[in-house]
Design an enzyme around this catalytic site. Structure first.
Site, PDB file in Angstrom:
ATOM      1  N   CYS A  80       0.846  -1.200   0.000  1.00  0.00           N
ATOM      2  CA  CYS A  80       0.000   0.000   0.000  1.00  0.00           C
ATOM      3  C   CYS A  80       0.880   1.247   0.000  1.00  0.00           C
ATOM      4  O   CYS A  80       1.541   1.542  -0.991  1.00  0.00           O
ATOM      5  CB  CYS A  80      -0.960  -0.032   1.177  1.00  0.00           C
ATOM      6  SG  CYS A  80      -2.394   1.046   0.974  1.00  0.00           S
ATOM      7  N   HIS A  82      -3.700  -5.766   1.085  1.00  0.00           N
ATOM      8  CA  HIS A  82      -3.107  -6.022   2.397  1.00  0.00           C
ATOM      9  C   HIS A  82      -3.146  -7.506   2.778  1.00  0.00           C
ATOM     10  O   HIS A  82      -4.008  -7.919   3.565  1.00  0.00           O
ATOM     11  CB  HIS A  82      -3.842  -5.205   3.465  1.00  0.00           C
ATOM     12  CG  HIS A  82      -3.610  -3.739   3.351  1.00  0.00           C
ATOM     13  ND1 HIS A  82      -2.419  -3.140   3.707  1.00  0.00           N
ATOM     14  CD2 HIS A  82      -4.399  -2.745   2.878  1.00  0.00           C
ATOM     15  CE1 HIS A  82      -2.490  -1.843   3.480  1.00  0.00           C
ATOM     16  NE2 HIS A  82      -3.674  -1.570   2.961  1.00  0.00           N
ATOM     17  N   GLU A 134      -1.343  -8.832   4.853  1.00  0.00           N
ATOM     18  CA  GLU A 134      -1.101  -8.913   6.305  1.00  0.00           C
ATOM     19  C   GLU A 134      -2.390  -8.850   7.102  1.00  0.00           C
ATOM     20  O   GLU A 134      -2.386  -9.113   8.294  1.00  0.00           O
ATOM     21  CB  GLU A 134      -0.122  -7.812   6.746  1.00  0.00           C
ATOM     22  CG  GLU A 134      -0.695  -6.400   6.851  1.00  0.00           C
ATOM     23  CD  GLU A 134      -0.764  -5.637   5.529  1.00  0.00           C
ATOM     24  OE1 GLU A 134      -0.862  -6.285   4.466  1.00  0.00           O
ATOM     25  OE2 GLU A 134      -0.731  -4.392   5.559  1.00  0.00           O
TER      26      GLU A 134
END
Lengths: 251, 964
Positions: free
Chosen positions: A95, A215, A217
């Site tokens: 990002c 994302h 994560e």
């Protein structure tokens, strides 16, 4: 020994701890280090085996997403950063981190150039978009090696990947596309920002620097999945981090 | 010398901002604008060489892939000629927070350029079109491009310098003698300085200074006004009220009683009665605190930012979020989720209907949403829950409720400053922004408010707050401070004043780092410049706090010392500019005595003749702005950051169905059982017009029901009360408030649910140029925080499988008063839903959810069973066939009644009997089955289809074209 991963914190990054958890689960030892601590000489990038630039709004993104961070990276870490990349250590920008890598010229960086060759600009919808997307892995870097599709959220206002036609040709022909948004007959919102060729992430030609807007994560455990009660039992974003950590362990 | 750098989108690249702007211009009713171009402008002053200017432009300001930049000495550009083309230059007023300018200065330092003294940012809009006139352009500029509270604009002119002439250093404090002034003169003084103090209060201050035998200073008067403001001290909630009305919940007999503080008697009393051991802090700190588990506490707070959002929607909502986040940081917690409840006028309000001086609801909504998005997203706090309500009552007075949930290690919040502790301020610099905000928000408004109180409005800087947060958390973990509070309304005067209540303090105002020179001492002391926290630090720890702050790019100031002598002493350049005993400051406020009256409104219950077509009615309700999907707003908020959002704002495989509550967890654990926090709201102002007591019951019940629906334990729920009301000095406004707090008390006690924090925003009244007074519907927002024992045992609202059973729990009665149906069809539906005792039902349901018997669950509220089943079908993309619950009730009521205590529950066939048994004595009715035929059939008592539609039809109605 666990590979040491450095997560660079610039004022305004905010997914530092999300990434730290992902790296822990993937088998690394993460450290969140502020840009100021790199500057004052207490930490050296080259002591680490993996570098992550996390998501957020570095310096408010006021001059364009990731712009000021890109300048600070070049200015303060330039030589170490190039050495780190050149020795093949894994670098992941997610990002805002992706935006900074692109604006600093570390991605796509084909033809040995360190100029900015592409950009991530305002979403085609004109709005910030937070939604889950399906990503198809591509390319032949260690990052996407034997990787299943990833389902994870995007959360950005400036994620539209734009480059001139010649640049896009290079990126495609050299296998530098790492992820594409999986779209059906209607591109939006499966491709949430209107990226060229639905590109969600790219690597450098050597394949060790990966940047992506979504994302992974935020999908490392099953409970994060929107259908966690009936859906899969593992987080589909975690294998990407495992690939990176495994490669870091080699160096 | 002044320069300008202009950045424009390259030919052939698309500037997506212009599409939105063109759409908004069309909505203004101005035809003939063919093209809109937006240029970003950066203004620089200093001695800058051409080479440096070029370097700065190339390396900092343009994204060369999609943009081009040019630079020139300011004023050498020209505006458009006015022949079908107009330029509008928009810049911020000097002193307004300009974070891009700050970033540009940081960038200039980063690339090593000297000579640039000041920078500012702005935009140039170029509008073209055959029929476009200057008048139209001016209207577009003032309605869409610039808000004159914080910005100025110029049409068809060369660029102008946005920089203010440098100000001389400020002088000291002004002396103001109160001796001998009569009540009228005191009132005039209060009015002139916008102190918002009444005659009794001014006389108490006069007596205090007469007793000391000296004049007051401006610093002292302003300090007292802020500290004694409705906003800070909640005079109305603490007042002695003579109330005339029926007993709580009843309609007769009308009697006159005395209420000795609605805060104590109705709100706090409920918390004390239910006496929950897991409540760690209620009504004492900046936020309420409860236990999540043995090691983690949760802090929750909801604030209002109504008045600022009416004047400057972006800045108002932006700093509203920033303020409530600071409340949570102010109890040493890390923010983990935001909520927001927004009340706007209808977006289709015509400009003719709009009172003068009021922004159009569309502009307010768009600014408010952008402000929330900006702050929450940039701070990395997921915005996970909320509500949006449209009603003409909010056109002149929009409401913005901002909530924040935080987490902290159990028992890690210190609250006792010690004598000798240093007063340490962390965070942003102080300017003339946000002066007298506490008193401004305690006043009524009119068309002159934006001129008189424009300085109360600010723009936030979320990155400063994010870094300050990290510094505070680091200092907390090293146990470096003894007390903490945020700098909010009233600025340092309130935060330092509150912390020094028991000890006294000396502060040195000249130490406060300023954004620009020229501030008078009282301005420094009152400024509500954002992103500042105050901590009490033992002298030995100050250096360590300084190291932490510097490493995170946070500025630290040692403002003074807690003295232990009980006096608040304020110095500026070694002169004493204020000296007030803390006892007088905090206890000298005369208690208010107010009169309140409530009586049941006259009833005009009407029948619906002929009865409307039920299927069309359902589809119509689903398109109602108050019911339809809020996806286009919610997706602009990051609800995933921090990775702890387990139940998300939208449910189902396509993630388009509504969730009753969000579930988040601060605990990063990949094995074993993880607890979480469910967040939801209950709000229904339409019931309040019928009976505020019932509105309160309904809001409490709905807030509880929503978190139970996703898996929260009904015995581990705490709630917050937020009241937005009109002028409490008007007996009818105060009467409905008293009636409402009675309901809050009774409902909270009935459910065993403690209030842990709350806030009131009164005086939401706007007087138009025509003298017409616009007030809001008294609006109660109940926010609930429920503990989910195990996040793997949560449930969402989307239908999961065909062939499952659909149960209704709770009883449906003829409750259409204040309902979405009554609003939609325009009739008086009679009584608002009556209170129910549903706690035992919620406990049974929770047990069933925790045992894994429930696959989907959805709260029944606005629009009744019909809307609720449609929403479940939308989320699950499955159909259903059900019978109405009560054959004796007319079908329309059965479908659309909003009786409390009800939920719909999807259960698989093999668990159906066990589920029904688990519900025990709570009314439980099997309504029907889920299907895979994509039809929604609701059968009337005669067995024929009363509602017959498809999942596709309800989805289109509820989501619009789905491009959200």
């Amino acid at each position: 020994m666990k590979p040491q991963a450095i997560i660079l914190h610039a004022s305004g990054t905010n997914r530092d701890q999300d990434v730290a958890w992902a790296l822990e689960l993937a088998g690394a030892k993460p450290a969140i280090v502020h840009m100021n601590a790199i500057n004052d000489g207490t930490h050296s990038l080259l002591d680490y085996q993996m570098l992550v630039l996390p998501g957020g709004f570095s310096y408010g993104d006021d001059l364009g997403a990731g712009k000021l961070w890109a300048i600070a990276l070049r200015n303060r870490l330039g030589a170490d950063l190039e050495a780190f990349v050149d020795r093949g250590s894994p670098v992941l920008g997610i990002c805002n981190g992706f935006q900074a890598l692109v604006k600093s010229g570390l991605l796509p960086a084909y033809g040995g150039s360190s100029d900015q060759q592409a950009t991530l600009t305002r979403n085609e919808s004109g709005k910030f978009e937070c939604r889950w997307v399906a990503l198809d892995p591509a390319g032949n870097s260690f990052w996407t090696n034997a990787l299943d599709p990833i389902y994870c959220p995007v959360a950005h206002g400036e994620g539209r990947f734009v480059a001139e036609a010649a640049t896009l040709d290079e990126i495609e022909s050299q296998g530098m596309v790492a992820f594409r948004y999986r779209v059906g007959s209607v591109a939006y919102p499966a491709d949430p920002n209107g990226s060229a060729n639905h590109i969600a992430g790219i690597t450098n030609p050597a394949g060790n620097v990966l940047g992506m807007m979504p994302h992974p994560e935020n999908h490392i455990v099953a409970a994060q999945h929107p259908q966690s009660r009936t859906g899969p039992t593992t987080g589909s974003g975690l294998p990407l981090f495992k690939n990176g950590v495994a490669h870091a362990a080699l160096s | 010398m002044n320069y300008c750098v202009e950045v424009v989108t390259k030919q052939g690249c698309r500037d997506t901002r212009t599409d939105d702007l063109k759409g908004q211009i069309e909505l203004l009713g101005i035809p003939g604008v063919d093209s809109v171009d937006i240029a970003d402008r950066y203004y620089l002053t200093g001695s800058i060489s051409a080479e440096d200017l070029g370097r700065l432009t190339d390396s900092l300001l343009a994204d060369n892939i999609v943009e081009t930049a040019t630079s020139f000495p300011l004023g050498e550009d020209t505006g458009a000629d006015g022949a079908h083309s107009y330029t509008v230059d928009v810049v911020l007023h000097p002193g307004v927070t300009d974070s891009p300018a700050e970033s540009l200065l940081a960038g200039i330092t980063e690339i090593g350029l000297a000579g640039v003294k000041q920078v500012a940012t702005g935009h140039r809009y170029t509008l073209s079109g055959q029929g476009l006139t200057r008048t139209d352009t001016a209207r577009i500029a003032s309605e869409l491009l610039a808000n004159e509270v914080i910005q100025s604009f110029h049409i068809n002119e060369p660029g102008r310098s946005p920089f203010a002439a440098p100000e001389a250093a400020a002088t000291g404090a002004e002396s103001i003698s109160l001796t001998g002034l009569g009540r009228t003169q005191l009132a005039a003084l209060s009015n002139e300085r916008r102190l918002s103090l009444d005659g009794d209060e001014m006389e108490a201050i006069q007596a205090y200074f007469d007793g000391k035998g000296r004049a007051a200073t401006d610093v002292e008067l302003e300090t007292l006004a802020q500290t004694w403001s409705e906003h800070c001290v909640h005079k109305t909630f603490r007042a002695l009220i003579t109330y005339t009305g029926p007993p709580p919940g009843a309609h007769e007999p009308i009697e006159t009683t005395t209420v000795d503080s609605i805060l104590d008697e109705h709100i706090r009393a409920a918390t004390e009665t239910v006496a929950k051991p897991w409540v760690k802090s209620a009504f004492v700190d900046d936020a309420g605190i409860v236990a999540l588990d043995d090691t983690t506490d949760l802090a929750f707070k909801v604030e209002t930012h109504n008045h600022p959002s009416a004047l400057e929607p972006f800045g108002g909502a932006n700093t509203g979020v920033g303020g409530v986040v600071r409340d949570v940081i102010g109890v040493s917690a890390r923010p983990i989720a935001n909520t927001d409840i927004l009340c706007f006028g209808p977006v289709d309000t015509t400009f003719e209907e709009l009172p003068e001086g009021v922004h159009h609801p569309k502009r307010i909504a768009s600014g408010v949403i952008a402000g929330i998005e900006d702050y929450g997203n940039k701070m990395g706090i997921p915005t996970v829950n909320g509500a949006v309500i449209y009603d003409p009552g909010y056109t002149a007075n929009p409401l913005v409720f901002c909530g924040c949930l935080g987490a902290l290690p159990a028992g890690s919040h210190p609250t006792e400053p010690q004598t000798g502790d240093r007063i340490v301020v962390l965070g942003g610099r102080t300017g003339r922004d946000g002066l007298r905000g506490a008193t401004f928000s305690s006043m009524e408004s009119d068309h002159t408010t934006s001129e008189l109180s424009g300085s109360a409005v600010q723009i936030g800087h979320p990155i400063h707050e994010k870094q300050t947060l990290e510094a505070i958390i680091a200092a907390r973990d090293e146990r470096l401070y003894n007390a903490i509070t945020d700098c909010g309304a009233g600025g340092l005067s309130s935060s330092v004043g509150e912390m020094a209540e028991d000890l006294g303090a000396i502060v040195h105002l000249e130490r406060v780092p300023l954004k620009y020179p020229g501030l008078a001492p009282w301005e420094i002391w009152l400024s509500e410049a954002q992103e500042r926290m105050v901590i009490a630090v033992p002298e030995d720890n100050v250096a360590r706090v300084g190291e932490i702050a510097a490493a995170l790019d946070v500025e630290m100031t040692v403002l003074g010392t807690f003295t232990g002598d009980g006096v608040l002493r304020i110095e500026h350049n070694e002169a004493t500019v204020g000296e007030i005993e803390c006892d007088f400051l905090h206890n000298g406020l005369p208690r208010q005595r107010l009169t309140a009256k409530w009586e049941p409104p006259p009833r005009q219950e009407t029948d619906l003749e002929p009865p409307p077509d039920a299927t069309e009615t359902l589809l119509g309700l689903l398109t109602d702005p108050n019911i339809r999907s809020k996806e286009e707003i919610v997706r602009r908020y990051d609800h995933e950051v921090q990775g702890g959002t387990v139940v998300k704002p939208f449910a189902g495989a396509a993630q388009i169905g509504p969730s009753d509550a969000a579930v988040v967890t601060p605990i990063r654990r990949h094995e074993g059982t993880t607890p979480g926090a469910a967040l939801a709201v209950g709000v229904n102002p339409a019931y309040g017009a019928i009976d505020p007591y019932r509105m309160a019951w309904a809001a409490v019940d709905e807030a509880i029901r929503n978190v139970v629906a996703v898996g929260a334990d009904p015995d581990r729920i705490s709630i917050l009360d937020n009241f937005s009301w009109g002028n409490p000095r008007l007996p009818d406004r105060l009467g409905s408030l008293v009636r409402c707090t009675q309901g809050c008390h009774d409902a909270a006690v009935a459910y065993g649910t403690p209030f842990i924090s709350g806030k009131d925003s009164l005086n939401n009244e706007y007087t138009g140029v025509d003298g017409r007074k616009h007030t809001i519907p008294g609006t109660l927002v109940i926010s609930s925080l429920g503990i989910v024992p195990d996040i793997s045992r949560t449930v969402t609202s989307d239908l999961k499988n065909a062939g499952n059973h659909l149960f209704l729990i709770g009883t449906t009665g003829p409750h259409l008063g204040g309902s979405a149906l009554a609003e939609h069809l325009g009739f008086d539906g009679g009584d608002a839903p009556e209170p129910v005792q549903a706690l035992h039902g919620y406990r049974a349901l929770h047990h069933a959810i925790a045992s894994g018997l429930v696959v989907a669950c959805h709260d029944v509220s606005e629009g009744g069973i019909a809307v609720a089943v449609a929403e479940m079908a939308i989320g699950g993309a499955r159909g259903l066939a059900i019978d109405l619950p009560d054959p004796d009730l007319d079908a329309l009521s059965a479908c659309f009644s909003e009786s409390l205590g009800r939920l719909l529950v999807e259960v698989s066939p093999q668990h159906a009997a066990e589920f029904a048994a688990a519900m025990g004595k709570y009314p439980t009715t099997r309504l029907g089955v889920t299907t895979d035929d994509q039809h929604i059939r609701i059968n009337g008592s005669n067995g024929s289809a009363f509602i017959d539609t498809t999942v596709a039809a309800v989805t289109t109605a509820w989501r619009g074209d789905g491009t959200a």
